[in-house]
Design a protein around this motif. Structure first.
Motif, PDB file in Angstrom:
ATOM      1  N   ASP A  16      12.392   0.457  25.593  1.00 46.28           N
ATOM      2  CA  ASP A  16      12.699   1.090  26.867  1.00 46.28           C
ATOM      3  C   ASP A  16      11.484   1.050  27.779  1.00 46.28           C
ATOM      4  O   ASP A  16      10.338   1.210  27.327  1.00 46.28           O
ATOM      5  N   ARG A  49      15.068  -1.673  19.871  1.00 47.91           N
ATOM      6  CA  ARG A  49      15.315  -1.258  21.260  1.00 47.91           C
ATOM      7  C   ARG A  49      14.000  -0.884  21.926  1.00 47.91           C
ATOM      8  O   ARG A  49      13.236  -0.072  21.409  1.00 47.91           O
ATOM      9  N   HIS A  83      19.515  -8.486  26.245  1.00 48.42           N
ATOM     10  CA  HIS A  83      19.741  -8.736  24.819  1.00 48.42           C
ATOM     11  C   HIS A  83      19.126 -10.079  24.440  1.00 48.42           C
ATOM     12  O   HIS A  83      19.494 -11.118  24.988  1.00 48.42           O
ATOM     13  N   LEU A 132      22.235   2.166  24.573  1.00 48.28           N
ATOM     14  CA  LEU A 132      22.073   0.941  25.348  1.00 48.28           C
ATOM     15  C   LEU A 132      22.732   1.079  26.706  1.00 48.28           C
ATOM     16  O   LEU A 132      23.838   1.620  26.825  1.00 48.28           O
ATOM     17  N   GLN A 164      15.275  -1.965  30.027  1.00 39.67           N
ATOM     18  CA  GLN A 164      15.576  -1.859  28.597  1.00 39.67           C
ATOM     19  C   GLN A 164      15.797  -3.247  28.032  1.00 39.67           C
ATOM     20  O   GLN A 164      16.347  -4.135  28.707  1.00 39.67           O
ATOM     21  N   THR A 212      20.629  -3.777  29.998  1.00 36.87           N
ATOM     22  CA  THR A 212      19.946  -4.136  28.761  1.00 36.87           C
ATOM     23  C   THR A 212      19.850  -5.646  28.646  1.00 36.87           C
ATOM     24  O   THR A 212      20.863  -6.352  28.744  1.00 36.87           O
TER      25      THR A 212
END
Length: 516
Positions: A210, A208, A142, A497, A190, A140
């Protein structure tokens, strides 16, 4: 042994045989140079709005020649533990790094730049003159932003990236419409976007994304095409339970099955609405429509065609929460004011620079610059001036499920103790046993939406300005309305996540699920 055979006069053994493809690949794919450094720092500064600092370790940069459709120079950059931090401008206080990383540490990053050795051969083979591929691992990414960071990103774009590169030599031999000057492809498994109203405070929104695919292509005729596809999209807003614990309430999520099924089966409008939405639904880069809960965005600007923006959203459930919406509105207003200040400061600097340089420019040089500017305008911007359509925006959503939950009632006793006391402030998470006693309700409205905004602008003269028109076409189809029993489940650990956030301001609290 070979040298001994040569000295003795014996014939040398023949070299190993290779096929044609392997020989061509071995001849063209050879390392030209490689640089390895234990750590690296990349700074992207702005004039007066701060800078972005990228830090990474175990950085490797290698150059290799490969033969694909044409002979290419392949430059590969690999790095580990890359992170990005915003640097505050010195004019607003001492230079310091932001409290939270704008991009948290990534385990690995790979960048590949393809540059043809012959631009003319690449143009004939429909190969971009430059192509940058950015790939992130199955983790992920961020990204955290506060309002000032939005203005900083705008400044970085204006001062570093919003520069049209020089046309290659012999540009008149190229097909300006078909030759792609630059293409950038970004692939993310992601991504998580965190919005902070105040730097260092707890995030107020978690978005979020994807299966992110972003492609930006710019042709020689200045036409830019942008394609963004998302496999799925979800958003949660920060809330606090009656016990003072942090929780994330859903704001964007897949539709609730029960009400959505009733909406689809309630009328025969579904088929006609789907056909209407499908007519305006854009396609992604592969020509396929987005997934049921995905997003597809296609943008085409400048060039010899009008600007077009096509947005297609999947079936979404939008849950409204009063206090988080107010905080998001404040975030947008503050970010907008910061961006307006950045643009105003740049306009002021450009005006002062023109006034300072104009007395020192000779008339001959000024006339030559004016002629060059007119020639560049005729080469790169003639289509924009002659266009009779300014821009068009299309938005298609097959189903929007708008959900409004009633405020949580007074405390109710159950087997496990006291239910959350909402006090009329808003919906709060509760257990299933408590929900059966309280019987909370929600209003679920189902709509289908098709929106088209167009602005027509002909040649830049007074007659055309008077005939300039703006048109909006909105088709809103109401499918179904119901008031089912529904509630927010108690927070559960976040398992959506691939890798958790490192900062505590983005990690606390579990995810609540909306049930009906």
């Amino acid at each position: 042994p070979l040298s001994r055979l040569a000295l003795l006069g014996a014939p040398l053994p023949p070299p190993p045989q290779r096929d044609a493809a392997e020989s061509a690949a071995a001849a063209t794919r050879r390392p030209r140079w490689r640089i390895n450094v234990p750590s690296a720092l990349l700074i992207m500064p702005t004039v007066s709005d701060g800078a972005l600092e990228f830090r990474a370790v175990d950085v490797s940069v290698a150059s290799t020649s490969v033969s694909e459709s044409t002979l290419l120079d392949l430059i590969t950059v690999r790095a580990r533990r890359m992170r990005c931090t915003a640097v505050h401008p010195p004019g607003r206080g001492p230079r310091r790094l932001a409290a939270l990383s704008m991009v948290e540490e990534l385990p690995e990053l790979s960048l590949t730049l393809r540059k043809p050795l012959s631009n003319l051969a690449a143009s004939k083979a429909s190969v971009p003159l430059q192509q940058l591929d950015i790939n992130l691992p199955d983790a992920t990414a961020h990204l955290g932003l506060c309002p000032a960071d939005v203005a900083l990103l705008l400044g970085v774009w204006l001062d570093n990236l919003n520069v049209f590169p020089l046309l290659p030599k012999g540009k008149m031999e190229f097909d300006r419409r078909k030759t792609v000057m630059m293409r950038i492809c970004v692939r993310l498994t992601q991504a998580a976007l965190w919005l902070h109203d105040v730097e260092g405070h707890r995030a107020l929104l978690r978005l979020r994304l994807d299966d992110v695919r972003v492609t930006v292509s710019k042709a020689l005729d200045t036409k830019t095409q942008i394609s963004v596809t998302l496999g799925s999209l979800s958003a949660h807003v920060n809330a606090v339970t009656a016990d003072g614990d942090a929780a994330w309430l859903p704001m964007l999520a897949p539709p609730l099955d029960g009400p959505a099924a009733a909406a689809e089966a309630s009328a025969a409008v579904g088929a006609a609405a789907e056909a209407t939405a499908g007519a305006a639904t854009p396609k992604d880069a592969d020509g396929a429509r987005p997934a049921d809960t995905g997003v597809a965005i296609a943008v085409a600007t400048k060039g010899e065609e009008p600007d077009e923006v096509d947005i297609s959203l999947g079936r979404l459930c939008v849950s409204l929460h009063a206090e988080p919406l107010m905080r998001l509105t404040e975030f947008g207003a503050f970010a907008g004011s910061c961006c307006s200040a950045v643009l105003a400061a740049r306009e002021e600097r450009l005006a002062s620079r023109r006034s300072a340089q104009s007395p020192h420019i000779s008339p001959d040089l000024a006339s030559r610059w004016s002629a060059a500017a007119q020639g560049a305008s005729s080469v790169g911007s003639s289509a924009v001036v002659e266009s009779t359509v300014g821009s068009t925006l299309r938005l298609a959503v097959p189903m929007i499920q708008l959900v409004v939950s009633e405020p949580s009632p007074a405390a109710v006793r159950d087997a496990d103790g006291t239910c959350d006391d909402g006090g009329g402030a808003g919906p709060l998470p509760m257990s299933l046993h408590c929900a059966r006693d309280v019987l909370p309700r929600m209003i679920a409205l189902h709509f289908g939406l098709t929106l088209e905004l167009s602005k027509a602008a002909a040649n830049y003269d007074e007659a055309a300005a008077q005939s300039k028109t703006e048109q909006m076409t909105l088709v809103l189809r109401h499918h179904h309305a119901c008031a089912p029993l529904g509630y927010h489940e108690l927070p559960a650990p976040d398992a959506t996540l691939l890798s958790p956030a490192a900062h505590e301001a983005r990690a606390p609290g579990g995810l609540c699920t909306l049930r009906a």
